[in-house]
Motif scaffolding. Structure first.
Motif: not given
Length: 129
Positions: A37, A40, A85, A88, A90, A93, A98-99, A102, A120
């Protein structure tokens, strides 16, 4: 090192924990420490600037590392791209992951909108305690 475990040169820094609960804080911190990561995002009312350093706390509130902001951009939720993304770090990836993650995260806070503006931020790991 000081008694609190923070090297003296970082004592004046602000601190935070990623996420909105102990488990998520620990999960995201682990990704930072492993170098996965490196980015963020937060709501636009949060602010950082390149060169700013932050102490990152774990889910129990203990200081664990220092990160340094390297880039800050502001973009709408729908304008976040696959590269961000991925950075980030997570889930798988992907931008789809990501969408979804979040939408859920900002939804828990009662702040989610498809057109919401995000800060961002990309960062680098400076030191692990």
């Amino acid at each position: 090192m000081t008694l609190s475990g923070i090297p003296r040169e970082y004592l004046g820094l602000q601190s935070f924990a990623f996420g909105d609960g102990p488990d998520l804080a620990d999960e995201l911190l682990d990704l930072v420490i492993r170098g996965v990561k490196t980015a963020t995002c937060s709501t636009e009312d949060q602010a950082s600037t390149p060169g700013a350093r932050w102490i990152v706390r774990d889910g129990r509130g203990q200081p664990r590392c220092v990160i340094e902001t390297t880039e800050v951009t502001y973009r709408r939720f729908g304008d976040v791209d696959a590269a961000f993304a991925y950075d980030e770090g997570e889930g798988n990836r992907s931008l789809d992951y990501w969408r979804q993650a979040h939408r859920t995260y900002f939804g828990r806070q009662g702040k989610f909108r498809e057109d919401m503006m995000l800060m961002c931020e990309r960062f680098r790991l400076v030191e692990v305690f």
